[in-house]
Motif scaffolding. Structure first.
Motif, PDB file in Angstrom:
ATOM      1  N   ARG A 180      33.701 -23.669 -11.753  1.00 46.66           N
ATOM      2  CA  ARG A 180      33.583 -22.260 -12.148  1.00 46.66           C
ATOM      3  C   ARG A 180      32.974 -22.165 -13.541  1.00 46.66           C
ATOM      4  O   ARG A 180      31.856 -21.729 -13.727  1.00 46.66           O
ATOM      5  CB  ARG A 180      34.964 -21.574 -12.171  1.00 46.66           C
ATOM      6  N   ARG A 181      33.721 -22.635 -14.580  1.00 42.66           N
ATOM      7  CA  ARG A 181      33.229 -22.407 -15.926  1.00 42.66           C
ATOM      8  C   ARG A 181      32.349 -23.528 -16.473  1.00 42.66           C
ATOM      9  O   ARG A 181      31.742 -23.387 -17.522  1.00 42.66           O
ATOM     10  CB  ARG A 181      34.396 -22.126 -16.881  1.00 42.66           C
ATOM     11  N   GLY A 182      32.267 -24.666 -15.755  1.00 40.13           N
ATOM     12  CA  GLY A 182      31.506 -25.804 -16.281  1.00 40.13           C
ATOM     13  C   GLY A 182      30.186 -26.058 -15.568  1.00 40.13           C
ATOM     14  O   GLY A 182      29.463 -26.995 -15.905  1.00 40.13           O
ATOM     15  N   ALA A 183      29.854 -25.214 -14.592  1.00 39.61           N
ATOM     16  CA  ALA A 183      28.667 -25.467 -13.764  1.00 39.61           C
ATOM     17  C   ALA A 183      27.396 -25.575 -14.602  1.00 39.61           C
ATOM     18  O   ALA A 183      26.531 -26.406 -14.322  1.00 39.61           O
ATOM     19  CB  ALA A 183      28.527 -24.366 -12.717  1.00 39.61           C
ATOM     20  N   HIS A 184      27.272 -24.736 -15.635  1.00 33.87           N
ATOM     21  CA  HIS A 184      26.052 -24.749 -16.456  1.00 33.87           C
ATOM     22  C   HIS A 184      25.859 -26.098 -17.152  1.00 33.87           C
ATOM     23  O   HIS A 184      24.740 -26.493 -17.439  1.00 33.87           O
ATOM     24  CB  HIS A 184      26.085 -23.631 -17.491  1.00 33.87           C
ATOM     25  N   LEU A 185      26.978 -26.810 -17.393  1.00 31.78           N
ATOM     26  CA  LEU A 185      26.864 -28.101 -18.086  1.00 31.78           C
ATOM     27  C   LEU A 185      26.190 -29.159 -17.206  1.00 31.78           C
ATOM     28  O   LEU A 185      25.564 -30.088 -17.718  1.00 31.78           O
ATOM     29  CB  LEU A 185      28.248 -28.589 -18.524  1.00 31.78           C
ATOM     30  N   MET A 186      26.326 -29.015 -15.880  1.00 33.01           N
ATOM     31  CA  MET A 186      25.677 -29.970 -14.976  1.00 33.01           C
ATOM     32  C   MET A 186      24.165 -29.977 -15.212  1.00 33.01           C
ATOM     33  O   MET A 186      23.515 -31.013 -15.076  1.00 33.01           O
ATOM     34  CB  MET A 186      25.979 -29.609 -13.507  1.00 33.01           C
ATOM     35  N   GLN A 187      23.614 -28.823 -15.537  1.00 31.99           N
ATOM     36  CA  GLN A 187      22.183 -28.736 -15.868  1.00 31.99           C
ATOM     37  C   GLN A 187      21.939 -29.210 -17.298  1.00 31.99           C
ATOM     38  O   GLN A 187      21.055 -30.003 -17.567  1.00 31.99           O
ATOM     39  CB  GLN A 187      21.693 -27.283 -15.749  1.00 31.99           C
ATOM     40  N   LEU A 188      22.754 -28.682 -18.224  1.00 34.36           N
ATOM     41  CA  LEU A 188      22.501 -28.893 -19.656  1.00 34.36           C
ATOM     42  C   LEU A 188      22.614 -30.339 -20.106  1.00 34.36           C
ATOM     43  O   LEU A 188      21.893 -30.760 -21.002  1.00 34.36           O
ATOM     44  CB  LEU A 188      23.470 -28.036 -20.477  1.00 34.36           C
ATOM     45  N   VAL A 189      23.518 -31.110 -19.498  1.00 35.74           N
ATOM     46  CA  VAL A 189      23.695 -32.495 -19.976  1.00 35.74           C
ATOM     47  C   VAL A 189      22.426 -33.333 -19.816  1.00 35.74           C
ATOM     48  O   VAL A 189      22.277 -34.365 -20.457  1.00 35.74           O
ATOM     49  CB  VAL A 189      24.857 -33.271 -19.312  1.00 35.74           C
ATOM     50  N   VAL A 232      29.093 -36.933 -15.183  1.00 33.22           N
ATOM     51  CA  VAL A 232      27.950 -36.825 -16.099  1.00 33.22           C
ATOM     52  C   VAL A 232      26.779 -37.653 -15.568  1.00 33.22           C
ATOM     53  O   VAL A 232      25.621 -37.207 -15.599  1.00 33.22           O
ATOM     54  CB  VAL A 232      28.350 -37.270 -17.526  1.00 33.22           C
ATOM     55  N   ALA A 233      27.078 -38.842 -15.047  1.00 34.26           N
ATOM     56  CA  ALA A 233      26.027 -39.706 -14.507  1.00 34.26           C
ATOM     57  C   ALA A 233      25.335 -39.021 -13.326  1.00 34.26           C
ATOM     58  O   ALA A 233      24.102 -39.040 -13.210  1.00 34.26           O
ATOM     59  CB  ALA A 233      26.624 -41.052 -14.078  1.00 34.26           C
ATOM     60  N   ARG A 234      26.132 -38.381 -12.471  1.00 34.27           N
ATOM     61  CA  ARG A 234      25.588 -37.658 -11.311  1.00 34.27           C
ATOM     62  C   ARG A 234      24.666 -36.547 -11.797  1.00 34.27           C
ATOM     63  O   ARG A 234      23.550 -36.383 -11.314  1.00 34.27           O
ATOM     64  CB  ARG A 234      26.762 -37.062 -10.522  1.00 34.27           C
ATOM     65  N   ALA A 235      25.123 -35.799 -12.788  1.00 37.08           N
ATOM     66  CA  ALA A 235      24.344 -34.673 -13.297  1.00 37.08           C
ATOM     67  C   ALA A 235      23.022 -35.143 -13.892  1.00 37.08           C
ATOM     68  O   ALA A 235      22.007 -34.457 -13.805  1.00 37.08           O
ATOM     69  CB  ALA A 235      25.153 -33.915 -14.345  1.00 37.08           C
ATOM     70  N   ARG A 236      23.024 -36.310 -14.516  1.00 36.51           N
ATOM     71  CA  ARG A 236      21.826 -36.807 -15.194  1.00 36.51           C
ATOM     72  C   ARG A 236      20.972 -37.692 -14.300  1.00 36.51           C
ATOM     73  O   ARG A 236      19.882 -38.115 -14.705  1.00 36.51           O
ATOM     74  CB  ARG A 236      22.235 -37.603 -16.448  1.00 36.51           C
ATOM     75  N   GLY A 237      21.482 -38.001 -13.095  1.00 35.95           N
ATOM     76  CA  GLY A 237      20.739 -38.879 -12.203  1.00 35.95           C
ATOM     77  C   GLY A 237      20.638 -40.296 -12.739  1.00 35.95           C
ATOM     78  O   GLY A 237      19.617 -40.961 -12.589  1.00 35.95           O
ATOM     79  N   ALA A 242      25.173 -47.892 -16.374  1.00 38.13           N
ATOM     80  CA  ALA A 242      24.227 -47.790 -17.488  1.00 38.13           C
ATOM     81  C   ALA A 242      24.697 -46.741 -18.491  1.00 38.13           C
ATOM     82  O   ALA A 242      24.597 -46.930 -19.710  1.00 38.13           O
ATOM     83  CB  ALA A 242      22.834 -47.441 -16.971  1.00 38.13           C
ATOM     84  N   LEU A 243      25.227 -45.625 -17.947  1.00 34.52           N
ATOM     85  CA  LEU A 243      25.696 -44.562 -18.845  1.00 34.52           C
ATOM     86  C   LEU A 243      26.949 -44.999 -19.609  1.00 34.52           C
ATOM     87  O   LEU A 243      27.130 -44.665 -20.779  1.00 34.52           O
ATOM     88  CB  LEU A 243      25.983 -43.294 -18.029  1.00 34.52           C
ATOM     89  N   ALA A 244      27.805 -45.776 -18.943  1.00 38.80           N
ATOM     90  CA  ALA A 244      28.993 -46.306 -19.615  1.00 38.80           C
ATOM     91  C   ALA A 244      28.570 -47.170 -20.796  1.00 38.80           C
ATOM     92  O   ALA A 244      29.086 -47.027 -21.913  1.00 38.80           O
ATOM     93  CB  ALA A 244      29.830 -47.132 -18.635  1.00 38.80           C
ATOM     94  N   GLU A 245      27.614 -48.046 -20.539  1.00 39.70           N
ATOM     95  CA  GLU A 245      27.166 -48.949 -21.588  1.00 39.70           C
ATOM     96  C   GLU A 245      26.557 -48.167 -22.757  1.00 39.70           C
ATOM     97  O   GLU A 245      26.869 -48.431 -23.924  1.00 39.70           O
ATOM     98  CB  GLU A 245      26.133 -49.905 -20.988  1.00 39.70           C
ATOM     99  N   ALA A 246      25.719 -47.196 -22.434  1.00 35.77           N
ATOM    100  CA  ALA A 246      25.042 -46.422 -23.483  1.00 35.77           C
ATOM    101  C   ALA A 246      26.044 -45.613 -24.308  1.00 35.77           C
ATOM    102  O   ALA A 246      25.994 -45.610 -25.542  1.00 35.77           O
ATOM    103  CB  ALA A 246      24.001 -45.489 -22.861  1.00 35.77           C
TER     104      ALA A 246
END
Ligand SMILES: [Zn+2]
Length: 258
Positions: A180-189, A232-237, A242-246
């Motif tokens: 509901r309130r976090g959907a926009h972050l899926m794009q923004l991240v 976050v990894a899903r949102a960023r593809g 790799a994201l954990a390491e970074a």
């Protein structure tokens, strides 16, 4: 896979009974680094002690909610707590125009005082901003703030771009898991450069809404960080590994820890 939770309120009363179990679950989940958030002078002392006793790290600062309780003893006390080797940042400090528990003038005054303390000590900043854009960015710009993270970023694109322009790191919590309130972050991240992204649970708050089963009393804890990583990894593809390491590399470089 080793993760860093850069914001966990482990001094919270809800962890008093079972902190051993909480920390052991975090280790098993691969959360190897935890930074305990300090939110008042008293609480920052507690966070530093906890960090020393448990092999964690801590921040020292006063949350904007508590700005009205600050006085001339506040900064000297924070300076002393920050001299502890386990205290790796000043904060959480900032502005909160959502709850408004402290008058804006008090919030600004003690926010600026903590920005100055961080500059004096050469420590990074753990920043809180809620419904305080653009004033928050304006203060940071005027004071030419150094290394800092906008913790628990939940804002819109314009706010994110202002923070990135200021050189801030961005902390992402389980807010992104709220459809509901976090959907926009899926794009923004996707707009956050990989070398400026940090992950946090903000435990015991912000339990990911899509976590199944939901934890007892809906208490969040650092062991839930992999769930946030995957979102976050899903949102960023990107691949979670790799994201954990970074993000772990970013956290260690940001706080200057090994
Ligand atoms: Zn906060």
């Amino acid at each position: 896979m080793l993760l860093a939770d850069i914001g966990a309120n482990l001094t919270h009363a809800s962890f008093r009974e079972d902190l051993d179990d909480v920390l052991s679950r975090a280790r098993h989940a691969g959360v190897g680094t935890i930074v305990v958030t300090g939110t008042s002078v008293e609480d920052s002392r507690h966070a530093a002690d906890l960090a020393a006793a448990r092999g964690l790290y801590a921040t020292a600062g006063v949350h904007p909610h508590h700005a009205r309780d600050c006085d001339q003893r506040t900064v000297p006390a924070l300076r002393e707590i920050a001299s502890h080797p386990k205290v790796v940042a000043i904060g959480e400090c900032g502005l909160d125009y959502n709850r408004n528990y402290s008058p804006h003038s008090d919030q600004e005054k003690w926010f600026v005082a903590q920005l100055e303390l961080a500059a004096e000590l050469g420590k990074p900043l753990f920043l809180h901003s809620r419904d305080a854009h653009p004033r928050f960015a304006e203060i940071l710009r005027n004071l030419r703030v150094g290394k800092a993270v906008a913790h628990c970023f939940t804002g819109e694109g314009e706010e994110l771009r202002a923070y990135l322009d200021l050189g801030l790191y961005i902390g992402i919590t389980g807010w992104i898991c709220d459809e509901r309130r976090g959907a926009h972050l899926m794009q923004l991240v996707r707009e956050i450069p990989q070398d400026r992204l940090l992950l946090e649970t903000d435990s015991p708050y912000l339990t990911p809404r899509d976590l199944r089963p939901q934890p007892k009393a809906r208490r969040n804890e650092p062991a839930h960080l992999p769930h946030i990583l995957r979102a976050v990894a899903r949102a960023r593809g990107e691949a979670p590994e790799a994201l954990a390491e970074a993000t772990t590399r970013n956290a260690k470089a940001f706080f200057g820890i090994a």
